[in-house]
Design a protein around this motif. Structure first.
Motif, PDB file in Angstrom:
ATOM      1  N   VAL A 192       0.838  -1.202   0.000  1.00  0.00           N
ATOM      2  CA  VAL A 192       0.000   0.000   0.000  1.00  0.00           C
ATOM      3  C   VAL A 192       0.872   1.251   0.000  1.00  0.00           C
ATOM      4  N   VAL A 193       1.934   1.238   0.802  1.00  0.00           N
ATOM      5  CA  VAL A 193       2.858   2.376   0.839  1.00  0.00           C
ATOM      6  C   VAL A 193       3.460   2.613  -0.541  1.00  0.00           C
ATOM      7  N   CYS A 194       3.888   1.536  -1.197  1.00  0.00           N
ATOM      8  CA  CYS A 194       4.481   1.674  -2.533  1.00  0.00           C
ATOM      9  C   CYS A 194       3.498   2.281  -3.523  1.00  0.00           C
ATOM     10  N   ILE A 195       2.255   1.824  -3.487  1.00  0.00           N
ATOM     11  CA  ILE A 195       1.252   2.313  -4.436  1.00  0.00           C
ATOM     12  C   ILE A 195       0.959   3.791  -4.204  1.00  0.00           C
ATOM     13  N   VAL A 196       0.692   4.158  -2.952  1.00  0.00           N
ATOM     14  CA  VAL A 196       0.327   5.547  -2.645  1.00  0.00           C
ATOM     15  C   VAL A 196       1.482   6.499  -2.938  1.00  0.00           C
ATOM     16  N   VAL A 197       2.662   6.147  -2.462  1.00  0.00           N
ATOM     17  CA  VAL A 197       3.819   7.024  -2.655  1.00  0.00           C
ATOM     18  C   VAL A 197       4.164   7.147  -4.142  1.00  0.00           C
ATOM     19  N   SER A 198       4.052   6.047  -4.886  1.00  0.00           N
ATOM     20  CA  SER A 198       4.349   6.091  -6.321  1.00  0.00           C
ATOM     21  C   SER A 198       3.415   7.041  -7.050  1.00  0.00           C
ATOM     22  N   LEU A 199       2.135   6.995  -6.717  1.00  0.00           N
ATOM     23  CA  LEU A 199       1.167   7.859  -7.385  1.00  0.00           C
ATOM     24  C   LEU A 199       1.388   9.328  -7.037  1.00  0.00           C
ATOM     25  N   VAL A 200       1.740   9.598  -5.790  1.00  0.00           N
ATOM     26  CA  VAL A 200       1.957  10.986  -5.369  1.00  0.00           C
ATOM     27  C   VAL A 200       3.260  11.533  -5.940  1.00  0.00           C
ATOM     28  N   ALA A 201       4.350  10.785  -5.795  1.00  0.00           N
ATOM     29  CA  ALA A 201       5.665  11.273  -6.241  1.00  0.00           C
ATOM     30  C   ALA A 201       5.743  11.406  -7.752  1.00  0.00           C
ATOM     31  N   GLY A 202       4.956  10.620  -8.492  1.00  0.00           N
ATOM     32  CA  GLY A 202       5.004  10.671  -9.941  1.00  0.00           C
ATOM     33  C   GLY A 202       4.633  12.022 -10.517  1.00  0.00           C
ATOM     34  N   ARG A 203       3.897  12.817  -9.776  1.00  0.00           N
ATOM     35  CA  ARG A 203       3.489  14.148 -10.254  1.00  0.00           C
ATOM     36  C   ARG A 203       4.678  15.088 -10.411  1.00  0.00           C
ATOM     37  N   TYR A 204       5.774  14.796  -9.748  1.00  0.00           N
ATOM     38  CA  TYR A 204       6.909  15.721  -9.727  1.00  0.00           C
ATOM     39  C   TYR A 204       8.068  15.273 -10.623  1.00  0.00           C
ATOM     40  N   LEU A 205       7.892  14.181 -11.341  1.00  0.00           N
ATOM     41  CA  LEU A 205       8.946  13.726 -12.249  1.00  0.00           C
ATOM     42  C   LEU A 205       8.978  14.588 -13.504  1.00  0.00           C
ATOM     43  N   ILE A 206      10.079  14.524 -14.230  1.00  0.00           N
ATOM     44  CA  ILE A 206      10.235  15.332 -15.437  1.00  0.00           C
ATOM     45  C   ILE A 206      10.670  14.457 -16.598  1.00  0.00           C
ATOM     46  N   GLU A 207      10.411  14.957 -17.796  1.00  0.00           N
ATOM     47  CA  GLU A 207      10.943  14.335 -18.994  1.00  0.00           C
ATOM     48  C   GLU A 207      12.238  15.041 -19.365  1.00  0.00           C
ATOM     49  N   GLY A 208      12.825  14.658 -20.484  1.00  0.00           N
ATOM     50  CA  GLY A 208      14.091  15.251 -20.890  1.00  0.00           C
ATOM     51  C   GLY A 208      13.981  16.734 -21.168  1.00  0.00           C
ATOM     52  N   GLU A 209      15.093  17.442 -21.055  1.00  0.00           N
ATOM     53  CA  GLU A 209      15.162  18.866 -21.342  1.00  0.00           C
ATOM     54  C   GLU A 209      14.797  19.135 -22.795  1.00  0.00           C
ATOM     55  N   PRO A 210      14.258  20.318 -23.104  1.00  0.00           N
ATOM     56  CA  PRO A 210      13.993  20.666 -24.494  1.00  0.00           C
ATOM     57  C   PRO A 210      15.217  20.542 -25.383  1.00  0.00           C
ATOM     58  N   VAL A 211      16.404  20.820 -24.817  1.00  0.00           N
ATOM     59  CA  VAL A 211      17.620  20.724 -25.616  1.00  0.00           C
ATOM     60  C   VAL A 211      17.814  19.318 -26.147  1.00  0.00           C
ATOM     61  N   GLU A 212      17.283  18.300 -25.414  1.00  0.00           N
ATOM     62  CA  GLU A 212      17.414  16.936 -25.898  1.00  0.00           C
ATOM     63  C   GLU A 212      16.612  16.733 -27.181  1.00  0.00           C
ATOM     64  N   GLN A 213      15.496  17.508 -27.334  1.00  0.00           N
ATOM     65  CA  GLN A 213      14.733  17.414 -28.561  1.00  0.00           C
ATOM     66  C   GLN A 213      15.535  17.951 -29.725  1.00  0.00           C
ATOM     67  N   ALA A 214      16.332  19.011 -29.435  1.00  0.00           N
ATOM     68  CA  ALA A 214      17.192  19.547 -30.487  1.00  0.00           C
ATOM     69  C   ALA A 214      18.199  18.504 -30.939  1.00  0.00           C
ATOM     70  N   VAL A 215      18.709  17.761 -29.968  1.00  0.00           N
ATOM     71  CA  VAL A 215      19.627  16.687 -30.324  1.00  0.00           C
ATOM     72  C   VAL A 215      18.890  15.604 -31.106  1.00  0.00           C
ATOM     73  N   ALA A 216      17.625  15.325 -30.681  1.00  0.00           N
ATOM     74  CA  ALA A 216      16.858  14.262 -31.317  1.00  0.00           C
ATOM     75  C   ALA A 216      16.510  14.588 -32.762  1.00  0.00           C
ATOM     76  N   ASP A 217      16.428  15.902 -33.112  1.00  0.00           N
ATOM     77  CA  ASP A 217      16.094  16.298 -34.471  1.00  0.00           C
ATOM     78  C   ASP A 217      17.242  16.071 -35.438  1.00  0.00           C
ATOM     79  N   GLU A 218      18.445  15.855 -34.908  1.00  0.00           N
ATOM     80  CA  GLU A 218      19.590  15.629 -35.756  1.00  0.00           C
ATOM     81  C   GLU A 218      19.777  14.139 -36.015  1.00  0.00           C
ATOM     82  N   PRO A 219      20.566  13.776 -37.026  1.00  0.00           N
ATOM     83  CA  PRO A 219      20.807  12.349 -37.291  1.00  0.00           C
ATOM     84  C   PRO A 219      21.334  11.647 -36.046  1.00  0.00           C
ATOM     85  N   ALA A 220      20.851  10.459 -35.803  1.00  0.00           N
ATOM     86  CA  ALA A 220      21.244   9.718 -34.596  1.00  0.00           C
ATOM     87  C   ALA A 220      22.714   9.349 -34.638  1.00  0.00           C
ATOM     88  N   PRO A 221      23.454   9.667 -33.568  1.00  0.00           N
ATOM     89  CA  PRO A 221      24.849   9.252 -33.520  1.00  0.00           C
ATOM     90  C   PRO A 221      24.923   7.748 -33.331  1.00  0.00           C
TER      91      PRO A 221
END
Length: 393
Positions: free
Chosen positions: A170-199
């Motif tokens: 129960v602790v794992c489920i509740v804490v996972s749902l609450v903490a997930g709101r504060y996670l982030i995806e990659g920086e916008p700069v990573e999209q700039a890298v993604a637009d270029e040919p893959a190294p």
């Protein structure tokens, strides 16, 4: 991105690492009770633990590409909830096959969360001007320590394993749902890298990083399962004194992980891996050759301190090889490391059929020395990150 957002994500990622360590620790401290309740033998338990390990490895390999496809903000909480749900199972198992069935889900949830939260940690670390990965891994140890304390208290009070493990779920489920709101995806700069040919990410480099993770985590597994036995059987100490051997290792590793990030910011990840592995080799060699308990305790502490920072640096290097495939690349390295963690105790156990336990410890010493030699590989593990930083400037 505002300054507050990475900080919130950093705390949330700390929480997930601690939560993962807590869940694993709660399962571990209840293994004897569950073994008794299900009426299985030690050998059957060993086979079921292999099932758990195999499921965890599968979870890692599936979660890696999923992280790259759907993102950490979705997968990390989902994996945490899955692990929480799986925690209900072992305490309710009545025989070997029901326990094995539930351990499939425990292993899969644990492996999925392991890769997903490490991938999130790499993303959060990119938002900081200095390394912060090792502190995340230290929180895993802190979570395990809390589990040991809470689990021991529950066992002393005769609380059924089903109740305690369900509460942990129960602790794992509740804490996972609450903490997930504060996670982030990659920086916008990573999209700039993604637009270029893959190294091209050299497959050889990924496997080399995985091999280093295998060696270091194998050494860690040896300490987890054999430190106390080495004191009891080789140094002929009491069981209570033998517990200090693993305690010295675990405390030193936790403290070392909290200190590693600031040191890595000055000397770099390759130096952390090289000199850490060297210190670990010196520590375990001391354990092998010195028959005095106080000196052997120092040896186990040096072993833990030396191993503390290496694995986090390897995970960071893998995650930064190519931000577009961070999860998949990290899954390979984390997976190989996990195989080493599982294989280490078994390999040492096999070697003891032909040689004394102390002599068998030469294997992890050799692996630490090989890591010292191969540590410069980490200097080639950050090309994509450096490119992203250049674009952002």
């Amino acid at each position: 991105m505002t300054a507050a957002l990475p900080k919130a994500a950093r705390v949330a990622t700390w929480v997930y690492f601690g939560l993962n360590g807590f869940a694993v620790g709660m399962w571990v401290v209840h293994i004897p009770d569950i073994e008794h309740a299900t009426g299985i033998s030690h050998s059957t338990l060993g086979l079921l633990l292999l099932v758990l390990g195999g499921a965890a490895f599968a979870g890692m390999q599936i979660a890696g590409p999923l992280v790259d496809r759907i993102g950490q903000r979705r997968l990390v909480p989902a994996a945490g909830v899955l692990l929480g749900l799986a925690m209900f199972g072992p305490g309710l198992a009545e025989n070997w096959w029901t326990l094995g069935f539930t351990l499939l889900f425990v292993g899969f949830g644990n492996g999925s969360l392991d890769v997903a939260m490490n991938a999130q940690a790499v993303v959060v670390e990119r938002a900081y001007p200095r390394p912060i990965m090792a502190a995340f891994h230290a929180m895993w140890s802190i979570g395990g320590a809390f589990a040991a304390l809470i689990g021991a208290g529950a066992l002393k009070a005769d609380v059924p394993a089903a109740v305690t493990l369900s509460g942990a779920g129960v602790v794992c489920i509740v804490v996972s749902l609450v903490a997930g709101r504060y996670l982030i995806e990659g920086e916008p700069v990573e999209q700039a890298v993604a637009d270029e040919p893959a190294p091209k990410t050299p497959a050889k480099l990924v496997w080399q990083l995985g091999a280093l993770a295998f060696g270091l985590m194998l050494a860690e597994g040896v300490a987890n399962d054999w430190a106390a036995l080495q004191f009891r059987d080789v140094l002929d100490t009491s069981t209570s004194t033998a517990a200090y051997a693993y305690g010295a290792f675990a405390v030193a590793m936790t403290v070392g992980r909290f200190a590693t990030d600031r040191v890595a910011a000055v000397v770099g990840p390759a130096a952390i891996v090289r000199y850490g592995a060297g210190l670990a080799a010196i520590g375990l060699t001391t354990v092998i050759v010195v028959p005095w308990v106080p000196v052997a305790l120092i040896g186990w502490a040096l072993f833990g301190l030396g191993l503390a920072g290496g694995v986090p640096q390897l995970f960071t290097a893998a995650g930064n090889l190519d931000p577009r495939a961070s999860g998949a690349l990290m899954a390979r390295v984390v997976g190989l490391g996990y195989v080493g963690l599982l294989a280490g105790p078994a390999l040492i156990g096999g070697l003891t059929h032909w040689m004394p336990l102390n002599v068998a410890f030469v294997l992890p010493v050799i692996l630490c020395v090989l890591t010292v030699i191969a540590a410069p590989l980490l200097k080639t593990g950050q090309p994509a990150k450096e490119k992203a930083e250049t674009l952002s400037a």
